[in-house]
Design an enzyme around this catalytic site. Structure first.
Site, mmCIF file in Angstrom:
data_model
loop_
_atom_site.group_PDB
_atom_site.id
_atom_site.type_symbol
_atom_site.label_atom_id
_atom_site.label_comp_id
_atom_site.label_asym_id
_atom_site.label_seq_id
_atom_site.Cartn_x
_atom_site.Cartn_y
_atom_site.Cartn_z
ATOM 1 N N CYS A 3 0.863 -1.190 0.000
ATOM 2 C CA CYS A 3 0.000 0.000 0.000
ATOM 3 C C CYS A 3 0.894 1.232 0.000
ATOM 4 O O CYS A 3 1.704 1.418 0.918
ATOM 5 C CB CYS A 3 -0.898 -0.016 1.235
ATOM 6 S SG CYS A 3 -1.767 1.543 1.498
ATOM 7 N N CYS A 6 0.581 3.411 3.159
ATOM 8 C CA CYS A 6 1.262 2.817 4.326
ATOM 9 C C CYS A 6 2.769 3.040 4.200
ATOM 10 O O CYS A 6 3.444 3.334 5.196
ATOM 11 C CB CYS A 6 0.945 1.333 4.445
ATOM 12 S SG CYS A 6 -0.688 0.983 5.149
ATOM 13 N N HIS A 45 -4.131 1.022 8.365
ATOM 14 C CA HIS A 45 -4.668 0.758 7.032
ATOM 15 C C HIS A 45 -6.176 0.534 7.088
ATOM 16 O O HIS A 45 -6.641 -0.465 7.615
ATOM 17 C CB HIS A 45 -3.981 -0.430 6.365
ATOM 18 C CG HIS A 45 -4.446 -0.621 4.954
ATOM 19 N ND1 HIS A 45 -3.915 0.079 3.888
ATOM 20 C CD2 HIS A 45 -5.447 -1.376 4.434
ATOM 21 C CE1 HIS A 45 -4.549 -0.250 2.787
ATOM 22 N NE2 HIS A 45 -5.494 -1.137 3.088
ATOM 23 N N THR A 93 -8.404 5.699 -6.424
ATOM 24 C CA THR A 93 -7.242 5.029 -7.026
ATOM 25 C C THR A 93 -6.317 4.418 -5.977
ATOM 26 O O THR A 93 -5.657 3.427 -6.253
ATOM 27 C CB THR A 93 -6.432 6.007 -7.903
ATOM 28 O OG1 THR A 93 -6.015 7.117 -7.118
ATOM 29 C CG2 THR A 93 -7.257 6.487 -9.080
ATOM 30 N N HIS A 96 -6.271 3.206 0.401
ATOM 31 C CA HIS A 96 -6.023 3.524 1.813
ATOM 32 C C HIS A 96 -6.817 4.804 2.044
ATOM 33 O O HIS A 96 -6.593 5.803 1.346
ATOM 34 C CB HIS A 96 -4.515 3.715 2.046
ATOM 35 C CG HIS A 96 -4.120 4.030 3.463
ATOM 36 N ND1 HIS A 96 -3.155 3.293 4.164
ATOM 37 C CD2 HIS A 96 -4.515 4.997 4.308
ATOM 38 C CE1 HIS A 96 -2.997 3.808 5.374
ATOM 39 N NE2 HIS A 96 -3.815 4.851 5.491
ATOM 40 N N HIS A 98 -8.343 8.187 2.531
ATOM 41 C CA HIS A 98 -7.709 9.504 2.542
ATOM 42 C C HIS A 98 -8.754 10.577 2.292
ATOM 43 O O HIS A 98 -9.748 10.358 1.597
ATOM 44 C CB HIS A 98 -6.582 9.599 1.502
ATOM 45 C CG HIS A 98 -6.963 9.174 0.119
ATOM 46 N ND1 HIS A 98 -7.077 7.855 -0.245
ATOM 47 C CD2 HIS A 98 -7.278 9.896 -0.985
ATOM 48 C CE1 HIS A 98 -7.427 7.777 -1.524
ATOM 49 N NE2 HIS A 98 -7.565 9.006 -1.999
HETATM 50 P P1 AMP Z 1 -7.995 9.104 -5.111
HETATM 51 O O1 AMP Z 1 -8.122 9.176 -6.604
HETATM 52 O O2 AMP Z 1 -9.123 9.770 -4.377
HETATM 53 O O3 AMP Z 1 -7.754 7.690 -4.645
HETATM 54 O O4 AMP Z 1 -6.744 9.992 -4.732
HETATM 55 C C1 AMP Z 1 -5.441 9.511 -4.728
HETATM 56 C C2 AMP Z 1 -4.563 10.717 -4.724
HETATM 57 O O5 AMP Z 1 -3.269 10.326 -4.301
HETATM 58 C C3 AMP Z 1 -4.408 11.390 -6.089
HETATM 59 O O6 AMP Z 1 -4.830 12.743 -6.009
HETATM 60 C C4 AMP Z 1 -2.919 11.256 -6.386
HETATM 61 O O7 AMP Z 1 -2.392 12.374 -7.054
HETATM 62 C C5 AMP Z 1 -2.336 11.102 -4.996
HETATM 63 N N1 AMP Z 1 -1.069 10.384 -4.912
HETATM 64 C C6 AMP Z 1 -0.776 9.177 -5.434
HETATM 65 N N2 AMP Z 1 0.482 8.815 -5.125
HETATM 66 C C7 AMP Z 1 1.002 9.837 -4.375
HETATM 67 C C8 AMP Z 1 2.267 10.073 -3.754
HETATM 68 N N3 AMP Z 1 3.273 9.173 -3.835
HETATM 69 N N4 AMP Z 1 2.440 11.229 -3.087
HETATM 70 C C9 AMP Z 1 1.454 12.146 -3.018
HETATM 71 N N5 AMP Z 1 0.232 11.966 -3.564
HETATM 72 C C10 AMP Z 1 0.002 10.835 -4.243
HETATM 73 ZN ZN ZN Z 2 -2.351 1.419 3.663
#
Ligand code: AMP
Ligand code: ZN
Length: 112
Positions: A3, A6, A45, A93, A96, A98
């Site tokens: 993840c 994580c 998680h 996407t 986890h 958020h």
């Molecule tokens: P969601 O589409 O709601 O699952 O949002 C996932 C978010 O995580 C997206 O806005 C991505 O740009 C962001 N994201 C993915 N990988 C990273 C990372 N390594 N650091 C910062 N943001 C990330």
């Molecule tokens: Zn996680």
């Protein structure tokens, strides 16, 4: 567990930290959609909002206690939007839980 969030909490993947306490970690989205775009994640998680239950909901409460502090530190006194995408139709996407904190400009009225 494979993840990425994580791994960010553990420091295995670098991130731009905005806030941290014992319950949550906040960092700047790597692909910001607004001038301020911060993600807040629980330090445990939980796959999505669908995974919130009586045992882990304290993490969500603590996140929402932290959000005003995170927003103030980011200069969002004119307001902000909190979004959590849950599941396929919402285009989640990263699996986890958020919360996106988005602001820094006038946001569109339409949310979907
Ligand atoms: P969601 O589409 O709601 O699952 O949002 C996932 C978010 O995580 C997206 O806005 C991505 O740009 C962001 N994201 C993915 N990988 C990273 C990372 N390594 N650091 C910062 N943001 C990330
Ligand atoms: Zn996680």
């Amino acid at each position: 567990m494979d993840c990425i969030f994580c791994k960010i909490i553990n420091g295995d993947i670098p991130s731009s930290k905005a806030y941290e306490d014992e319950w949550c970690y906040a960092f700047h989205d790597i692909n910001p959609q607004t001038p301020v775009h911060i993600l807040v994640i629980p330090k445990t998680h939980i796959a999505s909002a669908d995974g919130i239950d009586a045992e882990n909901s304290v993490y969500v409460a603590k996140i929402f206690e932290a959000i005003p502090k995170i927003a103030a530190a980011a200069g969002l006194e004119r307001g902000y939007r909190i979004i959590s995408n849950c599941g396929e139709d919402a285009c989640q996407t990263v699996k986890h839980l958020h919360f996106h904190i988005m602001g820094g400009r006038r946001l569109p009225e339409n949310m979907g």
